[in-house]
Scaffold this motif. Structure first.
Motif, PDB file in Angstrom:
ATOM      1  N   ASP A  57       0.830  -1.211   0.000  1.00 10.60           N
ATOM      2  CA  ASP A  57       0.000   0.000   0.000  1.00 10.60           C
ATOM      3  C   ASP A  57       0.862   1.258   0.000  1.00 10.60           C
ATOM      4  O   ASP A  57       0.523   2.241  -0.665  1.00 10.60           O
ATOM      5  CB  ASP A  57      -0.939   0.008   1.209  1.00 10.60           C
ATOM      6  CG  ASP A  57      -2.189  -0.827   0.971  1.00 10.60           C
ATOM      7  OD1 ASP A  57      -2.680  -0.853  -0.171  1.00 10.60           O
ATOM      8  OD2 ASP A  57      -2.678  -1.441   1.926  1.00 10.60           O
ATOM      9  N   ARG A  64      -5.414   7.498  -5.931  1.00  8.45           N
ATOM     10  CA  ARG A  64      -6.244   6.809  -6.920  1.00  8.45           C
ATOM     11  C   ARG A  64      -7.010   7.789  -7.809  1.00  8.45           C
ATOM     12  O   ARG A  64      -7.690   7.359  -8.745  1.00  8.45           O
ATOM     13  CB  ARG A  64      -7.261   5.904  -6.216  1.00  8.45           C
ATOM     14  CG  ARG A  64      -6.651   4.767  -5.438  1.00  8.45           C
ATOM     15  CD  ARG A  64      -7.747   3.943  -4.763  1.00  8.45           C
ATOM     16  NE  ARG A  64      -7.177   2.811  -4.021  1.00  8.45           N
ATOM     17  CZ  ARG A  64      -7.900   1.909  -3.366  1.00  8.45           C
ATOM     18  NH1 ARG A  64      -9.229   2.008  -3.362  1.00  8.45           N
ATOM     19  NH2 ARG A  64      -7.314   0.925  -2.727  1.00  8.45           N
ATOM     20  N   ASP A  97      -2.369  -0.579  -5.593  1.00  7.72           N
ATOM     21  CA  ASP A  97      -1.846  -1.943  -5.679  1.00  7.72           C
ATOM     22  C   ASP A  97      -3.020  -2.904  -5.853  1.00  7.72           C
ATOM     23  O   ASP A  97      -4.127  -2.656  -5.371  1.00  7.72           O
ATOM     24  CB  ASP A  97      -0.988  -2.308  -4.459  1.00  7.72           C
ATOM     25  CG  ASP A  97      -1.785  -2.399  -3.176  1.00  7.72           C
ATOM     26  OD1 ASP A  97      -2.714  -1.592  -2.980  1.00  7.72           O
ATOM     27  OD2 ASP A  97      -1.486  -3.278  -2.349  1.00  7.72           O
ATOM     28  N   SER A 134      -4.814  -5.802  -4.880  1.00  6.83           N
ATOM     29  CA  SER A 134      -4.956  -6.772  -3.786  1.00  6.83           C
ATOM     30  C   SER A 134      -6.183  -7.656  -3.985  1.00  6.83           C
ATOM     31  O   SER A 134      -6.160  -8.831  -3.638  1.00  6.83           O
ATOM     32  CB  SER A 134      -5.038  -6.042  -2.442  1.00  6.83           C
ATOM     33  OG  SER A 134      -6.048  -5.054  -2.467  1.00  6.83           O
TER      34      SER A 134
HETATM   35 MG    MG Z   1      -4.161  -1.116  -1.568  1.00  9.49          MG
END
Ligand code: MG
Length: 311
Positions: free
Chosen positions: A77, A151, A198, A200
């Protein structure tokens, strides 16, 4: 250590010896609070809790691997923000019936990862409870110059790329992976990412999250998605390698939104050994999220891992 020390104190004392270190903690574990050095005036923070039976199976992987994963997912993260790891704190909830060596073996896994990433512990808490083993790590990072990547910076016309092949992580990569900390910092230094996260929970679940925060749609080219060889291994559910690349999750590669790459940037990334596989582009939000195969675009359905939906 005095005679009045409890068993728990002795256990924690041993953990502190193995987990404390590094120049970033001005006050380390053993006190009510730790103090982190942060010259930049801002600290990046992230947290993740891992539960036995959900994020790992303790009986299969062992405590060391579970503990390693609990720190690695947080470093992933930090990587997504292009931050540099500075340290972490950890809360461990041991089951009442935990074997005597469980805590020490968790500490061993954490210590190994702390050393590998030069990211040390500044404090924590240990409890016991009736439930499965739970590991909650909070990590801290140094923001890159100019601030972190979030993001929300993708815009229509951007390209979407991933830093590595996807799918089949349950074969082992979900426990033991390399958080893309170095890659993120190289990308940031070259001013590549407009937005980043990322992976996940799987591309099909994570991409919509990035698109929502950025206010864009997406068109992903099925043929361009890099598929990990593990995605083709033993698929008893009959899902195709592409579906597994889209949905399996826990790849811990970075999803990057960026302007079309200039040749000089491609050369610089290659020189640094950073891969960017272009998988599609950001579109106007009204176009939604689509997956194109052979020129035909279908809605991209989120089938990745959702803890509140199950499976
Ligand atoms: Mg993440």
């Amino acid at each position: 250590v005095t005679d009045s020390s409890t068993g728990e104190d002795l256990l924690v004392g041993r953990a502190i010896e193995r987990l404390a270190g590094g120049p970033t903690w001005i006050v380390g574990p053993g006190h009510d609070c730790g103090v982190l050095r942060a010259e930049e005036g801002a600290v990046v923070t992230t947290t993740d809790a891992l539960v036995d039976g959900v994020h790992f199976r303790l009986a299969d992987c062992g405590p060391e691997a579970a503990a390693r994963k609990s720190l690695l997912v947080n470093l992933s993260d930090l990587a997504a923000a292009a931050a540099e790891p500075l340290g972490f704190v950890v809360c461990v909830v041991l089951p009442f019936d935990a074997p005597d060596d469980l805590f020490d073996r968790l500490v061993a896994g954490l210590a190994e990862t702390a050393r590998a990433w030069n990211c040390w512990c500044g404090g924590g808490d240990t409890n016991r409870g009736p439930g499965p083993l739970t590991l909650a790590v909070t990590a801290f990072g140094r923001p890159p110059a100019g601030g972190i990547v979030t993001r929300s910076g993708a815009r229509p016309g951007d390209r979407f790329s991933v830093t590595g092949p996807l799918g089949g992580s349950l074969l082992g990569r979900h426990l033991d992976f390399t958080p893309r900390v170095r890659e993120a910092r190289v990308l940031h230094a070259l001013r590549v990412p407009h937005a980043m996260m990322d992976l996940s929970d799987g591309l099909s679940t994570d991409l919509p999250r990035l698109c929502r925060m950025s206010g864009v749609g997406a068109r992903i080219e099925a043929g361009a998605v890099p598929i990990h060889p593990d995605a083709a291994v033993g698929a008893p559910t009959g899902r195709s390698p592409l579906e597994r690349a889209l949905d399996d999750g826990e790849d811990f590669e970075l999803l990057v939104a960026h302007a079309p790459l200039e040749d000089a940037t491609r050369v610089a990334l290659a020189r640094e050994g950073v891969a960017l596989h272009e998988i599609g582009r950001a579109t106007e939000p009204r176009e939604g999220l689509r997956l194109a195969r052979g020129g035909i675009a279908m809605p991209l359905v989120a089938r990745g891992y959702d803890h509140f939906r199950g499976g």
